[in-house]
Write an enzyme that holds these catalytic residues in place. Structure first.
Site, mmCIF file in Angstrom:
data_model
loop_
_atom_site.group_PDB
_atom_site.id
_atom_site.type_symbol
_atom_site.label_atom_id
_atom_site.label_comp_id
_atom_site.label_asym_id
_atom_site.label_seq_id
_atom_site.Cartn_x
_atom_site.Cartn_y
_atom_site.Cartn_z
ATOM 1 N N THR A 199 40.106 6.744 -19.442
ATOM 2 C CA THR A 199 40.422 8.164 -19.461
ATOM 3 C C THR A 199 40.311 8.515 -20.937
ATOM 4 O O THR A 199 40.301 7.613 -21.753
ATOM 5 C CB THR A 199 41.884 8.277 -18.984
ATOM 6 N N GLU A 251 45.788 2.128 -15.104
ATOM 7 C CA GLU A 251 45.859 2.131 -13.653
ATOM 8 C C GLU A 251 46.716 3.307 -13.193
ATOM 9 O O GLU A 251 47.950 3.269 -13.244
ATOM 10 C CB GLU A 251 46.468 0.797 -13.207
#
Length: 329
Positions: A199, A251
């Protein structure tokens, strides 16, 4: 006041065998984004504006998993999400399921500034984008050839793929079938299906002590259509308040369960921990079996990061001249 500080990330959980050239490209992009933020802070731009500016730059480069270069869904399309938060009044904006918005972080900012809501998604968010006149592009703009190859591998391995920049050379020739593809794509000894991909994020405290944070992602490679991760969730992937600004990566499902970003602020508020102490505590105590990383700034001009993955693409800088760009421990 300790002056301004800024940190950026391009995701946690880096493959230890990432080719040196790719490492160098990542460091160059992080350095470019840091320098962009530093010059904006020197021009007295407010923290929230610097966050948006830097994340836009990260979204525009296909290297990391956000905007152009986003991970592909099981249908081979891109569904992006982002969130932004202004710590001064705890204002926030978030978006999910974007397929044509060139810069998701800017639409998140508009949700915060120009709508009565905090979070908009899918068709409604796309319609809002049209009404606001933001830059729109065809979904194909976001799709890179490399990601098409990684989606194919993920489908062959029947898994949700973590690091979409693992070199694909040789993997497609695995003759023993899906099992060996999955075996070839292991990180930290665990099959990649347990990880989320990178990200991007940025956290900033400006010279006035105002904190802000933003996070943007394409989500998981081969994710189910409609899956939402931690990045657009305030308190999970992104949080900013009076004391600090935090952006997480890793995660998503584990970050959501641990309300990771908010917990950094909470242990500072309720336990009286310092910024780095708070980051270390949350990474150690709040992730259970999950893998993640985070960057953070405090209103005192401190910067901190932490991760329990092999590495995290990151860079940080403070007003007193400190600057660091790194990947590994």
């Amino acid at each position: 006041m300790g002056g301004w500080a800024i940190a950026v990330h391009g995701g946690a959980g880096v493959d230890p065998n990432l080719p040196p050239q790719r490492q160098e490209e990542a460091k160059q992009l992080l350095t470019r984004c840091l320098n962009l933020g530093i010059s904006a802070l020197r021009s007295s731009l407010p923290a929230i504006d610097v966050v948006e500016l830097v994340v836009r730059e990260l979204e525009s480069d296909p290297l990391f998993n956000s905007g152009r270069g986003s991970a592909l869904t099981e249908n081979g399309t891109v569904e992006m999400e982002a969130s932004i938060m202004d710590g001064t009044k705890r204002r926030c904006g978030a978006v999910s399921g974007l397929t044509t918005v060139k810069n998701p972080i800017s639409l998140a900012r508009l949700v915060m500034d120009k709508s009565p809501h905090s979070y908009m998604a899918f068709a409604g968010a796309e319609e809002f984008a049209r009404l606001q006149g933001v830059a729109l592009v065809d979904n194909q703009y976001f799709i890179t050839e490399e990601n098409v190859g990684m989606l194919k591998l993920a489908k062959e391995a029947n898994s949700i793929l973590f690091d979409y920049r693992i070199p694909t050379v040789g993997l497609e020739t695995c003759s023993a079938g899906a099992a060996s593809v999955e075996a070839a794509l292991q990180m930290n000894g665990l099959p990649i299906s347990v990880y989320a991909p990178e990200t991007v994020g940025c956290v900033v405290v400006d010279g006035e002590g105002r904190c802000a944070a933003g996070t943007s992602t394409g989500g998981l490679m081969n994710k189910m259509s409609g899956r939402i991760g931690d990045s657009p969730l305030i308190g999970a992937g992104t949080y900013a308040g009076e004391l600090c600004g935090v952006s997480c990566t890793g995660e998503g499902e584990a970050i959501i369960r641990g309300t990771l970003a908010r917990d950094v602020a909470a242990v500072m508020e309720y336990k009286g921990l310092g910024l780095q102490e708070a980051v270390d505590f949350v990474i150690k105590e709040r992730l259970d079996e999950g893998m993640a990383g985070m960057i953070a700034v405090s209103r005192n001009g401190e910067v901190a990061y932490g991760f329990n993955t092999t590495g995290m693409f990151r860079g940080c800088a403070t007003e007193d001249g400190f600057m660091e760009v790194g990947i590994w421990e």
